[in-house]
Motif scaffolding. Sequence first.
Motif, PDB file in Angstrom:
ATOM      1  N   LYS A  57      -6.242   0.195   3.222  1.00 13.45           N
ATOM      2  CA  LYS A  57      -5.974  -0.949   2.348  1.00 13.45           C
ATOM      3  C   LYS A  57      -5.630  -0.515   0.926  1.00 13.45           C
ATOM      4  CE  LYS A  57      -8.137  -5.230   0.696  1.00 13.45           C
ATOM      5  NZ  LYS A  57      -9.331  -6.111   0.800  1.00 13.45           N
ATOM      6  N   LYS A  58      -6.340   0.496   0.418  1.00 12.39           N
ATOM      7  CA  LYS A  58      -6.120   0.954  -0.953  1.00 12.39           C
ATOM      8  C   LYS A  58      -5.428   2.305  -0.943  1.00 12.39           C
ATOM      9  CE  LYS A  58      -8.637   1.788  -5.290  1.00 12.39           C
ATOM     10  NZ  LYS A  58      -9.959   1.722  -5.963  1.00 12.39           N
ATOM     11  N   VAL A  59      -4.316   2.401  -1.669  1.00 11.42           N
ATOM     12  CA  VAL A  59      -3.551   3.652  -1.743  1.00 11.42           C
ATOM     13  C   VAL A  59      -3.451   4.072  -3.206  1.00 11.42           C
ATOM     14  CG1 VAL A  59      -1.357   4.785  -1.269  1.00 11.42           C
ATOM     15  CG2 VAL A  59      -2.207   3.031   0.297  1.00 11.42           C
ATOM     16  N   LEU A  60      -4.019   5.226  -3.518  1.00 16.33           N
ATOM     17  CA  LEU A  60      -3.966   5.732  -4.887  1.00 16.33           C
ATOM     18  C   LEU A  60      -2.580   6.290  -5.196  1.00 16.33           C
ATOM     19  CD1 LEU A  60      -7.388   7.616  -5.045  1.00 16.33           C
ATOM     20  CD2 LEU A  60      -6.865   5.339  -5.926  1.00 16.33           C
ATOM     21  N   ILE A  61      -2.136   6.067  -6.428  1.00 19.18           N
ATOM     22  CA  ILE A  61      -0.837   6.621  -6.840  1.00 19.18           C
ATOM     23  C   ILE A  61      -1.123   7.833  -7.729  1.00 19.18           C
ATOM     24  CG2 ILE A  61       1.392   6.119  -7.906  1.00 19.18           C
ATOM     25  CD1 ILE A  61       0.858   3.155  -7.383  1.00 19.18           C
ATOM     26  N   LYS A  62      -1.297   7.654  -8.993  1.00 20.20           N
ATOM     27  CA  LYS A  62      -1.720   8.730  -9.901  1.00 20.20           C
ATOM     28  C   LYS A  62      -2.116   8.100 -11.221  1.00 20.20           C
ATOM     29  CE  LYS A  62       3.043   9.845 -11.293  1.00 20.20           C
ATOM     30  NZ  LYS A  62       4.043  10.933 -11.405  1.00 20.20           N
ATOM     31  N   ASN A  63      -2.824   8.884 -12.013  1.00 22.28           N
ATOM     32  CA  ASN A  63      -3.285   8.421 -13.320  1.00 22.28           C
ATOM     33  C   ASN A  63      -4.123   7.151 -13.237  1.00 22.28           C
ATOM     34  OD1 ASN A  63      -1.885  10.551 -14.552  1.00 22.28           O
ATOM     35  ND2 ASN A  63      -0.006   9.337 -14.639  1.00 22.28           N
ATOM     36  N   GLN A  75       1.761  -2.797 -24.330  1.00 19.27           N
ATOM     37  CA  GLN A  75       1.485  -3.322 -22.992  1.00 19.27           C
ATOM     38  C   GLN A  75       2.731  -3.298 -22.108  1.00 19.27           C
ATOM     39  OE1 GLN A  75      -1.081  -4.162 -21.292  1.00 19.27           O
ATOM     40  NE2 GLN A  75       0.043  -5.014 -19.544  1.00 19.27           N
ATOM     41  N   GLU A  76       3.867  -3.659 -22.670  1.00 18.70           N
ATOM     42  CA  GLU A  76       5.112  -3.710 -21.892  1.00 18.70           C
ATOM     43  C   GLU A  76       5.509  -2.319 -21.404  1.00 18.70           C
ATOM     44  OE1 GLU A  76       8.677  -5.847 -20.453  1.00 18.70           O
ATOM     45  OE2 GLU A  76       6.654  -6.399 -21.050  1.00 18.70           O
ATOM     46  N   ALA A  77       5.402  -1.316 -22.277  1.00 18.68           N
ATOM     47  CA  ALA A  77       5.766   0.053 -21.900  1.00 18.68           C
ATOM     48  C   ALA A  77       4.821   0.597 -20.834  1.00 18.68           C
ATOM     49  CB  ALA A  77       5.758   0.955 -23.132  1.00 18.68           C
ATOM     50  N   ASN A  78       3.525   0.290 -20.975  1.00 21.61           N
ATOM     51  CA  ASN A  78       2.559   0.725 -19.968  1.00 21.61           C
ATOM     52  C   ASN A  78       2.846   0.082 -18.615  1.00 21.61           C
ATOM     53  OD1 ASN A  78       0.862   2.544 -21.355  1.00 21.61           O
ATOM     54  ND2 ASN A  78      -0.176   0.851 -22.394  1.00 21.61           N
ATOM     55  N   ALA A  79       3.136  -1.210 -18.638  1.00 22.02           N
ATOM     56  CA  ALA A  79       3.412  -1.942 -17.397  1.00 22.02           C
ATOM     57  C   ALA A  79       4.653  -1.390 -16.709  1.00 22.02           C
ATOM     58  CB  ALA A  79       3.580  -3.431 -17.689  1.00 22.02           C
ATOM     59  N   LEU A  80       5.705  -1.082 -17.488  1.00 25.45           N
ATOM     60  CA  LEU A  80       6.930  -0.545 -16.907  1.00 25.45           C
ATOM     61  C   LEU A  80       6.662   0.818 -16.276  1.00 25.45           C
ATOM     62  CD1 LEU A  80       9.974  -0.643 -16.416  1.00 25.45           C
ATOM     63  CD2 LEU A  80      10.297   0.364 -18.690  1.00 25.45           C
ATOM     64  N   GLU A 127       6.254   3.986 -11.191  1.00 30.72           N
ATOM     65  CA  GLU A 127       5.506   4.887 -10.317  1.00 30.72           C
ATOM     66  C   GLU A 127       5.147   4.185  -9.013  1.00 30.72           C
ATOM     67  OE1 GLU A 127       2.158   6.005 -12.627  1.00 30.72           O
ATOM     68  OE2 GLU A 127       3.262   7.429 -13.907  1.00 30.72           O
ATOM     69  N   ALA A 128       4.768   2.918  -9.118  1.00 25.24           N
ATOM     70  CA  ALA A 128       4.398   2.146  -7.925  1.00 25.24           C
ATOM     71  C   ALA A 128       5.602   1.930  -7.023  1.00 25.24           C
ATOM     72  CB  ALA A 128       3.794   0.807  -8.345  1.00 25.24           C
ATOM     73  N   ALA A 129       6.785   1.743  -7.600  1.00 25.81           N
ATOM     74  CA  ALA A 129       7.992   1.517  -6.802  1.00 25.81           C
ATOM     75  C   ALA A 129       8.265   2.707  -5.893  1.00 25.81           C
ATOM     76  CB  ALA A 129       9.188   1.268  -7.723  1.00 25.81           C
ATOM     77  N   GLU A 130       8.029   3.913  -6.402  1.00 25.86           N
ATOM     78  CA  GLU A 130       8.232   5.121  -5.596  1.00 25.86           C
ATOM     79  C   GLU A 130       7.275   5.144  -4.405  1.00 25.86           C
ATOM     80  OE1 GLU A 130       8.308  10.007  -6.166  1.00 25.86           O
ATOM     81  OE2 GLU A 130       8.141   8.673  -7.898  1.00 25.86           O
ATOM     82  N   GLU A 131       6.012   4.791  -4.651  1.00 28.54           N
ATOM     83  CA  GLU A 131       5.032   4.788  -3.566  1.00 28.54           C
ATOM     84  C   GLU A 131       5.287   3.642  -2.591  1.00 28.54           C
ATOM     85  OE1 GLU A 131       2.105   6.116  -1.168  1.00 28.54           O
ATOM     86  OE2 GLU A 131       2.942   7.125  -2.920  1.00 28.54           O
ATOM     87  N   VAL A 132       5.749   2.503  -3.082  1.00 26.12           N
ATOM     88  CA  VAL A 132       6.062   1.374  -2.193  1.00 26.12           C
ATOM     89  C   VAL A 132       7.175   1.756  -1.234  1.00 26.12           C
ATOM     90  CG1 VAL A 132       7.127  -0.921  -2.123  1.00 26.12           C
ATOM     91  CG2 VAL A 132       5.238  -0.477  -3.694  1.00 26.12           C
ATOM     92  N   ALA A 133       8.243   2.366  -1.760  1.00 25.05           N
ATOM     93  CA  ALA A 133       9.356   2.787  -0.902  1.00 25.05           C
ATOM     94  C   ALA A 133       8.875   3.774   0.158  1.00 25.05           C
ATOM     95  CB  ALA A 133      10.462   3.408  -1.754  1.00 25.05           C
ATOM     96  N   ARG A 134       7.968   4.663  -0.218  1.00 27.90           N
ATOM     97  CA  ARG A 134       7.420   5.634   0.740  1.00 27.90           C
ATOM     98  C   ARG A 134       6.552   4.943   1.786  1.00 27.90           C
ATOM     99  NH1 ARG A 134       2.330   8.474   0.142  1.00 27.90           N
ATOM    100  NH2 ARG A 134       2.185  10.187   1.633  1.00 27.90           N
ATOM    101  N   GLN A 135       5.722   4.010   1.349  1.00 30.54           N
ATOM    102  CA  GLN A 135       4.821   3.317   2.277  1.00 30.54           C
ATOM    103  C   GLN A 135       5.583   2.489   3.311  1.00 30.54           C
ATOM    104  OE1 GLN A 135       1.463   3.217   2.780  1.00 30.54           O
ATOM    105  NE2 GLN A 135       1.176   4.872   1.315  1.00 30.54           N
ATOM    106  N   LEU A 136       6.691   1.882   2.929  1.00 32.20           N
ATOM    107  CA  LEU A 136       7.481   1.092   3.878  1.00 32.20           C
ATOM    108  C   LEU A 136       8.003   1.973   4.999  1.00 32.20           C
ATOM    109  CD1 LEU A 136       9.527  -1.345   1.587  1.00 32.20           C
ATOM    110  CD2 LEU A 136       7.298  -1.678   2.655  1.00 32.20           C
TER     111      LEU A 136
END
Length: 515
Positions: free
Chosen positions: A300-306, A335-340, A345-354
Motif C-alpha cells: 500500500k505504501k511505496v517510499l520514493i526518497k527524501n 511551498q510551490e517549489a517544494n510541491a513541484l 519525483e512522484a511522477a517518475e515512481e508512478v510511471a514505474r508502478q503502473l
Amino acid sequence: MNKELIIDGSSSEVVIALLEDKKLVELHKEFNDNDYAVGDIYLGRVKKIINGLNAAFVDVGYEKDAFLHYLDLGPQINSCNKFIRNALTGKKSTDLSDFTLDNDISKSGKINNVLNNGDKILVRIAKEPISAKGPRVTSEISFPGRFIVLVPFSNKISMSQKIKDGEEKNRLKRLVQSIRPNNFGIIVRTVAENRKVAELHADLNDLLTKWNEMIAKLPSLQAPAKVHGELGRSFTMLRDILSESFNNIYVNSPQMAEDIKGFIRSFAPDKEEIVKLFKGKANIFENYGIDKQIKSSFGKKVLIKNGSYLIIEHTEAFHVIDVNSGYQNSDEKNQEANALEVNLEAAEEVARQLRLRDMGGIIVIDFIDLVNGQNRRKLYEKLKELMQYDRAKHSILPPSKFGLVQITRQRVRPETNIDVRELCPVCEGTGKIKPHVLFIDDIKNQIQYLFREQNEKKLTLMVSPYIHAYLTKGLFNILLKWRWEYKRPVKLIQSSSYHFLEYRFFNANGEEIHL
C-alpha cells in the motif's frame, strides 16, 4: 538506457524481471501450463447471442465463456467464417491468396446477422481471464513478428505511429508492398526502422508458415480447441523490446538459456552473446537485488526518497494513487517549489508502478496542489515523457484544478499483485511456537521421509542465512552428516528473503515439495 532481463525459470513457472539502469520496472509471472494468454488463437463455438449487448459468448474451453462484441468481429468476419468452414471440411483449397474476400460488414450492424448459435469461429484472446470474468476475444486474427504483424483477410499496410520520419515511412511502405501476399495485411512495427527488405521478408515468411500450419490443423480438431499458441512471456518480451540498449539477459535454466539463444539467433544473431547462464549458488533474484526491490515496491505504501511516498489503493472500479511529501521540505524554497519537486519525483515512481504492477483501467493520481499553471504543465509534460516507455496503450489527461491526473491504461492481463506482508517467523501466524530444540530434528525427519518413503533421488533445501550458518558450522557439520547417513545429495542454499526459521524443499526438477 541500460536494460537487463533476469529470468528465474523452473518447471512450474517462469518469473521475468526487466531492469532499466538496475531499477526494476516490469515483473511477469508465467506458468508453464498457462492457457488463454493474450495472442492465443482458438477454434470456438458460439454459445449464446445476446442482442441487448450486441455481443456473443463463445465457448473456447475455459470454465467461463469468452466475450465477443460486435465491434471486435472485424470488418472481414464473413470472409473469415467462410474460409474457416472450407478449411474445416478440407474439401476446398486453403490458399488464402486465391480466396475472394466478401464486402466489409457495417460498423453499425447487429451480431445476430453475422453469427448464429452453434457456429464455429476462429478467435484470438484479446484479454486474459480476470477475476470472475472469462477471456475477451476478437475474430481479427493477427500474427506478430519481430518487424511486422501479419493480418489475414486484409490488404492494408499500416505503419507504427512511433515511426516519425516521413521518408522512412515511405521507404518501408514500398518494401512491404513489394513482398506482401494477396489477402494479407501488414502492420510495420517500430523496430523495422532502417531494416533491409531481406529481414522483413524473412519475418513475413516465418509468419506465413505459422498461418499455414494453423490452417492445416483445423480439419482434425473439434471446437473448442487451441489452434495456435503465442510465444511464452519471456520470448514475447524479447521479440517486442530487444534493442541495442539491451546489455544482458541472465537465465538460471540451461535449457531456457539455449532456447533463448536460438530464438535471438533467428532475428538478431549479433545479440546472442548477451544471453548468459547464471551459475551462482544463491537465488538469481536475490543475487541481482530483485527480491529487495520487490519487497520495497509492492504494498500500500511505496517510499520514493527524501521522505516522500505514495499511497496506492485498488478498488473494483479504478486505482487511486495519493502523493505525500512526508517530511520533505526545504526552507530555501517556497511551498510551490517544494510541491513541484515532490510531484516530479512522484511522477517518475508512478510511471514505474503502473508498469511494475501492470495496473489497467482508470487510474486517478492525487498530486500535491500546484497553484501556478506553468508548473502544472511541467508536471503533465514530465509524466507524458516518462510514460512513453510504457508498451501498454494509455491516455493521460492534464491535471485538473484539484490537482488530479487521470490515466487510462490498457488492461489485458490480471494485475501483478504481491503480498509483501510476512508471517511471524517463529509462530507462522498460529500464535504458538515449536520448541527450538526440536527444529533441526524436524528438518532431518522430513529429509528421511523424502528419501526413504518418497524415494527422492536428490533434494535441495533452501533456508535463511541463520539456519544455513548453523547447518554448515564446523568441519564435520550437520549437512555433511546428513549426506553421509542417507548416501544421497542434499544441496543447501541460503536466501536472505526467507524468515528466521523458514525452509523449503525442492526436488531434482526444481519443483517445491509441499509436506
